[in-house]
Design an enzyme around this catalytic site. Sequence first.
Site, short mmCIF file in Angstrom:
data_model
loop_
_atom_site.label_atom_id
_atom_site.label_comp_id
_atom_site.label_asym_id
_atom_site.label_seq_id
_atom_site.Cartn_x
_atom_site.Cartn_y
_atom_site.Cartn_z
N LYS A 121 0.83 -1.20 0.00
CA LYS A 121 0.00 0.00 0.00
C LYS A 121 0.86 1.26 0.00
O LYS A 121 0.64 2.18 -0.79
CB LYS A 121 -0.93 0.01 1.21
CG LYS A 121 -1.89 1.20 1.24
CD LYS A 121 -2.77 1.18 2.47
CE LYS A 121 -2.01 1.58 3.71
NZ LYS A 121 -2.88 1.72 4.90
N ASP A 139 -6.60 1.47 0.99
CA ASP A 139 -6.65 1.55 2.44
C ASP A 139 -8.04 1.18 2.92
O ASP A 139 -8.88 0.73 2.13
CB ASP A 139 -6.25 2.95 2.92
CG ASP A 139 -7.28 4.01 2.53
OD1 ASP A 139 -8.23 3.70 1.77
OD2 ASP A 139 -7.14 5.16 2.99
#
Length: 213
Positions: A121, A139
């Site tokens: 991420k 997220d």
Amino acid sequence: MTIKQRFEGVLQWFEANMPVAESELHYRNPYELLVAVMLSAQCTDKRVNMVTPALFSAYPTAEALAEASAEDIFGYIRSVSYPNSKAQHLAGMARMLVERFGGQVPDTVEQLTQLPGVGRKTANVVCAVIWQQPTMAVDTHIFRVSERIGLTTGSKNPLQTEKVLTAHIPATVIPKAHHWLLLHGRYVCTARKPHCATCGLRPLCRYASKQKE
């Protein structure tokens, strides 16, 4: 409504209503963004922005941060979530960045994820924001919003969501779409009580269509 129609409608709405969508983290270069994103894990951008000015003043470069101990770093980031582990990760990241990459932040997900404390991420955020690469960082906000709207169906983890989003969103749009979905989740499609009544995406949203009028 087909999945293609839903994606097209959602993207068109965001383009018309949120033409400017950027990270709310404060940074001046790739090094500062990488540090800020690492600090933002399970922490608000507002809190991160409160601690980074002093941190970057003390350690303005990867080389400077590499000379610091985790204990030194901890003193600057004690108010963020999980400061002990993040201090360790930042110290290790900076040392590897200097030793392996000459102090320069890599521009590929594969190289970034070699750094301590840098997951997929975080790497996706850096590549999308700095180099406008078609990397979709998922997220909790993006995971939730994608499922609610109906862009994804039954995604079990962020990687599944990432794959669906990147398959249906044009590559040139992905960096901005990341911010669209994130900011929408942060301020409109909130976790506990989404603001459906005032949401412009309501006509396109699977979740809203199931709610009683």
